[in-house]
Design a protein around this motif. Structure first.
Motif, mmCIF file in Angstrom:
data_model
loop_
_atom_site.group_PDB
_atom_site.id
_atom_site.type_symbol
_atom_site.label_atom_id
_atom_site.label_comp_id
_atom_site.label_asym_id
_atom_site.label_seq_id
_atom_site.Cartn_x
_atom_site.Cartn_y
_atom_site.Cartn_z
ATOM 1 N N GLU A 53 -3.723 6.463 -23.342
ATOM 2 C CA GLU A 53 -5.167 6.520 -23.610
ATOM 3 C C GLU A 53 -5.874 5.347 -22.929
ATOM 4 O O GLU A 53 -6.922 5.517 -22.309
ATOM 5 C CB GLU A 53 -5.435 6.502 -25.111
ATOM 6 N N GLY A 54 -5.275 4.179 -23.022
ATOM 7 C CA GLY A 54 -5.847 3.005 -22.357
ATOM 8 C C GLY A 54 -5.855 3.155 -20.848
ATOM 9 O O GLY A 54 -6.823 2.776 -20.184
ATOM 10 N N LEU A 55 -4.771 3.719 -20.301
ATOM 11 C CA LEU A 55 -4.710 3.943 -18.861
ATOM 12 C C LEU A 55 -5.776 4.941 -18.418
ATOM 13 O O LEU A 55 -6.457 4.726 -17.416
ATOM 14 C CB LEU A 55 -3.328 4.438 -18.440
ATOM 15 N N LEU A 56 -5.941 6.028 -19.164
ATOM 16 C CA LEU A 56 -6.947 7.034 -18.802
ATOM 17 C C LEU A 56 -8.360 6.460 -18.865
ATOM 18 O O LEU A 56 -9.201 6.766 -18.013
ATOM 19 C CB LEU A 56 -6.817 8.261 -19.698
ATOM 20 N N LYS A 57 -8.624 5.619 -19.832
ATOM 21 C CA LYS A 57 -9.944 4.980 -19.915
ATOM 22 C C LYS A 57 -10.148 4.031 -18.744
ATOM 23 O O LYS A 57 -11.252 3.935 -18.196
ATOM 24 C CB LYS A 57 -10.100 4.253 -21.247
ATOM 25 N N PHE A 58 -9.079 3.348 -18.333
ATOM 26 C CA PHE A 58 -9.177 2.465 -17.176
ATOM 27 C C PHE A 58 -9.403 3.274 -15.898
ATOM 28 O O PHE A 58 -10.187 2.880 -15.028
ATOM 29 C CB PHE A 58 -7.920 1.594 -17.055
ATOM 30 N N ILE A 59 -8.739 4.415 -15.778
ATOM 31 C CA ILE A 59 -8.946 5.299 -14.622
ATOM 32 C C ILE A 59 -10.389 5.803 -14.605
ATOM 33 O O ILE A 59 -10.999 5.894 -13.540
ATOM 34 C CB ILE A 59 -7.931 6.464 -14.631
ATOM 35 N N TYR A 60 -10.941 6.083 -15.771
ATOM 36 C CA TYR A 60 -12.351 6.492 -15.843
ATOM 37 C C TYR A 60 -13.264 5.363 -15.349
ATOM 38 O O TYR A 60 -14.238 5.613 -14.639
ATOM 39 C CB TYR A 60 -12.709 6.899 -17.269
ATOM 40 N N GLU A 61 -12.941 4.120 -15.700
ATOM 41 C CA GLU A 61 -13.711 2.982 -15.202
ATOM 42 C C GLU A 61 -13.635 2.898 -13.677
ATOM 43 O O GLU A 61 -14.642 2.644 -13.011
ATOM 44 C CB GLU A 61 -13.216 1.676 -15.820
ATOM 45 N N LEU A 62 -12.433 3.117 -13.131
ATOM 46 C CA LEU A 62 -12.286 3.126 -11.675
ATOM 47 C C LEU A 62 -13.118 4.253 -11.063
ATOM 48 O O LEU A 62 -13.755 4.073 -10.019
ATOM 49 C CB LEU A 62 -10.821 3.294 -11.277
ATOM 50 N N TYR A 63 -13.109 5.403 -11.702
ATOM 51 C CA TYR A 63 -13.890 6.558 -11.243
ATOM 52 C C TYR A 63 -15.382 6.218 -11.209
ATOM 53 O O TYR A 63 -16.068 6.519 -10.229
ATOM 54 C CB TYR A 63 -13.602 7.736 -12.176
ATOM 55 N N THR A 64 -15.877 5.584 -12.262
ATOM 56 C CA THR A 64 -17.294 5.240 -12.278
ATOM 57 C C THR A 64 -17.624 4.157 -11.256
ATOM 58 O O THR A 64 -18.686 4.194 -10.641
ATOM 59 C CB THR A 64 -17.761 4.779 -13.679
ATOM 60 N N ASP A 65 -16.714 3.205 -11.071
ATOM 61 C CA ASP A 65 -16.967 2.104 -10.135
ATOM 62 C C ASP A 65 -16.867 2.517 -8.670
ATOM 63 O O ASP A 65 -17.686 2.105 -7.849
ATOM 64 C CB ASP A 65 -16.005 0.944 -10.389
ATOM 65 N N TYR A 66 -15.860 3.313 -8.326
ATOM 66 C CA TYR A 66 -15.595 3.587 -6.916
ATOM 67 C C TYR A 66 -16.002 4.974 -6.443
ATOM 68 O O TYR A 66 -16.205 5.183 -5.252
ATOM 69 C CB TYR A 66 -14.114 3.364 -6.602
ATOM 70 N N VAL A 67 -16.134 5.922 -7.352
ATOM 71 C CA VAL A 67 -16.502 7.280 -6.943
ATOM 72 C C VAL A 67 -17.982 7.534 -7.209
ATOM 73 O O VAL A 67 -18.731 7.875 -6.293
ATOM 74 C CB VAL A 67 -15.625 8.332 -7.649
#
Length: 141
Positions: free
Chosen positions: A92-106
């Protein structure tokens, strides 16, 4: 050591916009990954409607004998799910971090069109670093 097999990102209408494999076991071709994403989108939507609990947001974890499927759906409706070894923790923590990457870079990329396949080198680089085994352990804060 826990292994992540694959990562999927599905747009709010059910289209697969990102897919990445991290293991050699059970490699899928493009059509199979599209089918898995479509099936998961449908199951997730049906589970929201059939749940006896009001306000249910759908399936967060699907456990099988040979894999676990963890899902995170932010308010935007985009679904992030990862297929990993059974019993893997801190997804769950990893998926939330991936979402942060998605918002920052995509999403902040001026050349990205919403709901379209993700083609962003910075996202790929940072995602690869996030999925490394050492980083996954750190997310269990």
């Amino acid at each position: 050591m826990a292994a992540i097999y694959s990562l999927y990102i599905i747009n709010k209408s059910g289209g697969l916009i990102f897919y990445k494999e991290y293991g050699s076991a059970g490699r899928m071709d493009t059509n199979d990954s599209l089918r898995v994403a479509s099936l998961w989108h449908s199951m997730h939507a049906i589970s929201q409607q059939l749940s006896p609990v009001s306000g249910c947001s759908g399936i967060d974890l699907l456990q099988a004998d040979t894999f676990d499927l963890h899902c995170f759906q932010p308010l935007t409706g985009t679904k992030f799910f990862v297929v990993c070894e059974p019993g893997t923790r801190h997804m769950e923590g990893l998926l939330k971090f991936i979402y942060e990457l998605y918002t920052d870079y995509v999403l902040k990329n001026p050349f990205y069109e919403m709901e379209m396949p993700i083609r962003c080198e910075l996202f790929d680089i940072n995602l690869s670093q996030a999925v490394q085994k050492d980083h996954v352990a750190l997310l269990g804060r």
